[in-house]
Design a protein around this motif. Structure first.
Motif, PDB file in Angstrom:
ATOM      1  N   TYR A  36      40.128  76.264  12.891  1.00 38.84           N
ATOM      2  CA  TYR A  36      41.463  76.851  12.881  1.00 38.84           C
ATOM      3  C   TYR A  36      41.377  78.351  13.152  1.00 38.84           C
ATOM      4  N   GLU A  37      42.275  78.832  13.984  1.00 39.93           N
ATOM      5  CA  GLU A  37      42.286  80.256  14.325  1.00 39.93           C
ATOM      6  C   GLU A  37      42.432  81.109  13.071  1.00 39.93           C
ATOM      7  N   GLY A  38      41.543  82.070  12.931  1.00 41.38           N
ATOM      8  CA  GLY A  38      41.597  82.973  11.795  1.00 41.38           C
ATOM      9  C   GLY A  38      40.831  82.511  10.575  1.00 41.38           C
ATOM     10  N   ASP A  39      40.232  81.316  10.602  1.00 36.70           N
ATOM     11  CA  ASP A  39      39.425  80.854   9.480  1.00 36.70           C
ATOM     12  C   ASP A  39      38.258  81.815   9.322  1.00 36.70           C
ATOM     13  N   SER A  40      38.053  82.311   8.116  1.00 38.31           N
ATOM     14  CA  SER A  40      37.043  83.355   7.905  1.00 38.31           C
ATOM     15  C   SER A  40      35.640  82.905   8.291  1.00 38.31           C
ATOM     16  N   VAL A  41      35.302  81.653   8.034  1.00 38.15           N
ATOM     17  CA  VAL A  41      33.974  81.159   8.402  1.00 38.15           C
ATOM     18  C   VAL A  41      33.854  81.079   9.915  1.00 38.15           C
ATOM     19  N   ALA A  42      34.886  80.572  10.567  1.00 40.39           N
ATOM     20  CA  ALA A  42      34.865  80.448  12.024  1.00 40.39           C
ATOM     21  C   ALA A  42      34.809  81.822  12.693  1.00 40.39           C
ATOM     22  N   VAL A  43      35.553  82.767  12.165  1.00 39.31           N
ATOM     23  CA  VAL A  43      35.565  84.118  12.748  1.00 39.31           C
ATOM     24  C   VAL A  43      34.173  84.725  12.702  1.00 39.31           C
ATOM     25  N   ASN A  44      33.466  84.519  11.599  1.00 40.64           N
ATOM     26  CA  ASN A  44      32.115  85.069  11.462  1.00 40.64           C
ATOM     27  C   ASN A  44      31.122  84.420  12.411  1.00 40.64           C
ATOM     28  N   ARG A  45      31.460  83.239  12.947  1.00 41.75           N
ATOM     29  CA  ARG A  45      30.555  82.526  13.848  1.00 41.75           C
ATOM     30  C   ARG A  45      31.081  82.523  15.282  1.00 41.75           C
ATOM     31  N   GLY A  46      32.039  83.359  15.598  1.00 44.50           N
ATOM     32  CA  GLY A  46      32.581  83.409  16.943  1.00 44.50           C
ATOM     33  C   GLY A  46      33.995  82.886  17.004  1.00 44.50           C
ATOM     34  N   GLY A  47      34.260  81.853  16.239  1.00 44.03           N
ATOM     35  CA  GLY A  47      35.605  81.355  16.047  1.00 44.03           C
ATOM     36  C   GLY A  47      36.244  80.610  17.193  1.00 44.03           C
ATOM     37  N   PHE A  48      36.868  79.507  16.862  1.00 43.69           N
ATOM     38  CA  PHE A  48      37.732  78.807  17.801  1.00 43.69           C
ATOM     39  C   PHE A  48      39.151  79.255  17.506  1.00 43.69           C
ATOM     40  N   LYS A  49      40.050  78.891  18.374  1.00 43.42           N
ATOM     41  CA  LYS A  49      41.439  79.320  18.202  1.00 43.42           C
ATOM     42  C   LYS A  49      42.376  78.126  18.255  1.00 43.42           C
ATOM     43  N   LEU A  50      42.148  77.174  17.343  1.00 42.83           N
ATOM     44  CA  LEU A  50      43.032  76.021  17.249  1.00 42.83           C
ATOM     45  C   LEU A  50      44.125  76.304  16.224  1.00 42.83           C
ATOM     46  N   SER A  51      45.304  75.723  16.459  1.00 47.31           N
ATOM     47  CA  SER A  51      46.414  75.877  15.521  1.00 47.31           C
ATOM     48  C   SER A  51      46.764  74.516  14.940  1.00 47.31           C
ATOM     49  N   GLY A  52      47.720  74.493  14.032  1.00 47.28           N
ATOM     50  CA  GLY A  52      48.080  73.262  13.343  1.00 47.28           C
ATOM     51  C   GLY A  52      48.429  72.101  14.260  1.00 47.28           C
ATOM     52  N   LEU A  53      49.253  72.339  15.253  1.00 46.64           N
ATOM     53  CA  LEU A  53      49.655  71.266  16.159  1.00 46.64           C
ATOM     54  C   LEU A  53      48.514  70.792  17.044  1.00 46.64           C
ATOM     55  N   ASP A  54      47.507  71.626  17.232  1.00 47.28           N
ATOM     56  CA  ASP A  54      46.353  71.210  18.039  1.00 47.28           C
ATOM     57  C   ASP A  54      45.635  70.023  17.404  1.00 47.28           C
ATOM     58  N   TYR A  55      45.621  69.952  16.089  1.00 51.26           N
ATOM     59  CA  TYR A  55      44.954  68.840  15.415  1.00 51.26           C
ATOM     60  C   TYR A  55      45.714  67.533  15.643  1.00 51.26           C
ATOM     61  N   LEU A  56      47.023  67.615  15.724  1.00 51.20           N
ATOM     62  CA  LEU A  56      47.828  66.441  16.079  1.00 51.20           C
ATOM     63  C   LEU A  56      47.479  66.005  17.504  1.00 51.20           C
ATOM     64  N   GLU A  57      47.316  66.974  18.398  1.00 51.82           N
ATOM     65  CA  GLU A  57      46.963  66.670  19.784  1.00 51.82           C
ATOM     66  C   GLU A  57      45.566  66.043  19.881  1.00 51.82           C
ATOM     67  N   ILE A  58      44.649  66.473  19.026  1.00 53.75           N
ATOM     68  CA  ILE A  58      43.315  65.856  18.990  1.00 53.75           C
ATOM     69  C   ILE A  58      43.462  64.367  18.678  1.00 53.75           C
ATOM     70  N   GLY A  59      44.259  64.050  17.669  1.00 52.11           N
ATOM     71  CA  GLY A  59      44.482  62.655  17.307  1.00 52.11           C
ATOM     72  C   GLY A  59      45.122  61.868  18.443  1.00 52.11           C
ATOM     73  N   LYS A  60      46.101  62.452  19.098  1.00 57.40           N
ATOM     74  CA  LYS A  60      46.758  61.779  20.223  1.00 57.40           C
ATOM     75  C   LYS A  60      45.775  61.545  21.369  1.00 57.40           C
ATOM     76  N   CYS A  61      44.963  62.550  21.640  1.00 58.38           N
ATOM     77  CA  CYS A  61      43.979  62.450  22.724  1.00 58.38           C
ATOM     78  C   CYS A  61      42.985  61.325  22.430  1.00 58.38           C
ATOM     79  N   MET A  62      42.480  61.289  21.208  1.00 58.35           N
ATOM     80  CA  MET A  62      41.551  60.227  20.834  1.00 58.35           C
ATOM     81  C   MET A  62      42.250  58.874  20.863  1.00 58.35           C
ATOM     82  N   GLY A  63      43.494  58.834  20.419  1.00 61.76           N
ATOM     83  CA  GLY A  63      44.250  57.593  20.407  1.00 61.76           C
ATOM     84  C   GLY A  63      44.441  57.010  21.794  1.00 61.76           C
TER      85      GLY A  63
END
Length: 108
Positions: A58-85
């Motif tokens: 998730y964008e802004g997650d402190s652990v992710a930011v320290n490791r370079g970070g991805f920039k996913l938002s809340g609705l992106d996780y719904l899209e992940i499920g739809k894509c897999m579906g």
């Protein structure tokens, strides 16, 4: 986490697939990786699927930011499920999602 050249060894050679993404990856990049992963997974004629859902992407997650970070938002996780579906449609394959990571507690 892993490197693209880590593909397993001995009898399992070729069964491991890592799809590394660059820091700052957004849904557009992540979607391509999900599609590659699903194609590889379904090529094995699987009878079940366990998905490790790392919410530290998730964008802004402190652990992710320290490791370079991805920039996913809340609705992106719904899209992940739809894509897999889309890949699982018409298949009788059970899926289990296991939540791990995710340290931005106000959005997780």
């Amino acid at each position: 986490a892993g490197y693209a050249d880590q593909i397993g060894s001995e009898g399992g050679k070729g069964a491991t697939h890592h799809i590394p993404l660059a820091p700052g990856a957004t849904w557009e990049t992540y979607k391509i990786a999900i599609e590659k992963a699903m194609n590889a997974i379904l090529a094995y004629d699987v009878c079940g699927l366990v998905v490790s859902l790392g919410l530290d992407t998730y964008e802004g997650d402190s652990v992710a930011v320290n490791r370079g970070g991805f920039k996913l938002s809340g609705l992106d996780y719904l899209e992940i499920g739809k894509c897999m579906g889309k890949f699982m449609k018409g298949k009788n394959i059970p899926i289990v999602f296991v939540q791990e990571g995710g340290y931005k507690m106000d959005v997780v």
